[in-house]
Design an enzyme around this catalytic site. Structure first.
Site, PDB file in Angstrom:
ATOM      1  NE  ARG A  76      45.686  38.698 -30.892  1.00 29.62           N
ATOM      2  CZ  ARG A  76      45.276  39.755 -30.395  1.00 29.62           C
ATOM      3  NH1 ARG A  76      45.593  39.912 -29.182  1.00 29.62           N
ATOM      4  NH2 ARG A  76      44.734  40.781 -31.248  1.00 29.62           N
ATOM      5  NE  ARG A 111      47.404  36.114 -21.391  1.00 28.24           N
ATOM      6  CZ  ARG A 111      47.481  37.463 -21.461  1.00 28.24           C
ATOM      7  NH1 ARG A 111      47.890  37.553 -22.826  1.00 28.24           N
ATOM      8  NH2 ARG A 111      47.346  38.069 -20.436  1.00 28.24           N
ATOM      9  CD  GLU A 164      43.507  44.693 -23.622  1.00 26.65           C
ATOM     10  OE1 GLU A 164      43.138  44.451 -24.870  1.00 26.65           O
ATOM     11  OE2 GLU A 164      44.483  44.113 -22.995  1.00 26.65           O
ATOM     12  CB  SER A 194      43.377  47.801 -26.754  1.00 23.30           C
ATOM     13  OG  SER A 194      44.710  48.382 -26.599  1.00 23.30           O
ATOM     14  NE  ARG A 251      40.553  38.954 -22.911  1.00 23.17           N
ATOM     15  CZ  ARG A 251      41.600  39.420 -22.555  1.00 23.17           C
ATOM     16  NH1 ARG A 251      41.820  40.458 -21.630  1.00 23.17           N
ATOM     17  NH2 ARG A 251      43.030  38.559 -22.649  1.00 23.17           N
TER      18      ARG A 251
END
Length: 430
Positions: free
Chosen positions: A265, A280, A352, A355, A394
């Site tokens: 990403r 991130r 998070e 999701s 994560r």
């Protein structure tokens, strides 16, 4: 992508859905869609009438020639030629209107489910449950990057030399821990949760990215890899597209698949956010779950998928909470989303880690993914769901922070020890 017929028949619900999601100019968007839709339907009607007239005239030409009425035949030939010009013009107009309408609809988000909380952003998310108690430390807990760097097993400086910011080099037991986490998750989902493991391509074409709604709206968040190729931002893209242009038998649904892949990403909208550590990154590993099912079963499948992701954290002994996202925080293609947030002692907050979204038929319409109901002849669009099961990087962060010791070592959760060759503690190399 939304159904134009539904928009035409439910204009107030459409405007409300866009308003709740904070979409700019809902009423103007509706007016634009209805105008294009009306022009398109009028064009189709004119086209069909011209085609019917041409067919009738063509048959009449044959009869006129049989009757040796050359004047009538010539008149009809002239009429058919004129109708062909009209048909060609209307076909061209229809293509343009189809393209304009498709382009407009491609930029419109999914409608939120009725039970999704209305809000501008994450502040209006609603907590559903907390599971597990955050660990108590008799020392000040460190953040994951402090633990990893002090162990000498997490190297951001070398990664920056190789690739720039938002990359990391993991070494030794931490590299194995990432691999162990992914293997543990995949084994759990395939052996206990009924998912079929898939090893998909990491490069996909434009139409695959369009199908899951990464394109065209989120082009800047993606990594292009040459003409018509993209690095996947999530395995959701290739896994969901397994159903593209297919008509499944209802008896074969739900289709449940999982994959562990690297994801890429650009994080174009994340400048200044989480610049330290692994929260991130441009490249990260994630285990993804995708379900393809019937409209009647999708809500229950959503709850099931979320429970599968929760099981990962329960087995790892990580405290977490589940929240339902508000309309303003929900993803573009989702109609309802549960976020699972894991407790990070170093940050003193939940972050998070998974999701899970029910997209309804939004992606299916973009992919032309359908099924044949057992009691009906006509096909219907499937419902698609996707969820992290979970983000491996994560999860590694959460293990480091929740299992850290005062001496800088990290205990290995019991569930991971078989994948770590029996290792019970990660320590700095001697």
């Amino acid at each position: 992508m939304l159904d134009v017929k539904w928009i035409r028949e439910n204009p107030e619900a459409f405007v409300k859905g866009l308003t709740d999601r904070g979409f700019e100019s809902p009423q103007g968007t509706l007016n634009h869609i209805l105008k294009l839709d009306e022009e398109r339907r009028e064009t189709i009607q004119t086209l069909e009438e011209a085609q019917a007239s041409a067919n009738t005239a063509s048959k009449a030409i044959g009869k006129a020639k049989q009757a040796k009425d050359e004047a009538e035949a010539a008149s009809l030939l002239e009429k058919v030629a004129g109708l062909k010009d009209i048909i060609q013009d209307r076909e061209s107009a229809k293509r343009l209107l189809d393209g304009s309408l498709r382009e407009l609809l491609a930029g419109i988000p999914n409608m939120p489910a009725d039970d999704v909380p209305v809000g501008e952003d994450e502040r209006e998310n609603v907590e559903l449950r907390k599971v597990g108690e955050p660990p108590a430390f008799d020392f000040t807990p460190k953040q994951h990057f402090e633990i990893g760097e002090e162990l000498g097993l997490m190297d951001f400086e070398t990664a920056a030399k190789l690739s720039g910011a938002r990359f990391v080099v993991l070494k030794g037991p931490l590299a194995r821990l990432e691999r162990a986490l992914a293997q543990f998750m995949l084994d759990l989902h395939t052996s206990e949760h009924g998912y079929t493991e898939v090893n998909p391509p990491l490069l996909v074409r434009d139409d695959a990215m369009f199908g899951t709604a990464q394109l065209p709206k989120f082009r800047e968040d993606q990594f292009a890899a040459g003409d018509d190729y993209w690095l996947i931002p999530t395995a959701e893209v290739p896994l969901t597209n397994l159903a593209r242009d297919d008509i499944a038998d209802e008896a074969k649904l739900p289709m449940r698949v999982t994959a562990g892949t690297y994801c890429f990403r650009a994080e174009a909208g994340a400048a200044g956010k989480d610049t330290r550590g692994m929260i991130r990154q441009h490249q990260f590993y994630k285990v993804e779950m995708v379900s393809v099912t019937t409209p009647e079963a999708s809500a229950e499948e959503h709850e099931r998928m979320t429970a599968c992701a929760e099981t990962v954290l329960k087995r790892l002994g990580l405290p977490y909470r589940v929240v339902v996202l508000s309309t303003g925080d929900m993803g573009f293609g989702a109609r309802k989303t549960y976020d699972i947030e894991v407790w990070l002692p170093g940050q003193g907050m939940y972050r998070e880690i998974s999701s899970c979204s029910n997209c309804g038929d939004f992606q299916a319409r973009r992919m032309n993914a359908r099924y044949r109901p057992k009691d009906r002849k006509a096909t219907e669009f499937v419902h698609t769901l996707n969820g992290s099961g979970v983000a491996v990087g994560r999860a590694l962060i959460a293990v480091l922070e929740n299992y850290q010791e005062e001496d800088g070592s990290v205990r290995v959760p019991a569930a991971l020890q078989p994948y770590m060759g029996g290792l019970t503690r990660i320590e700095a190399p001697k």
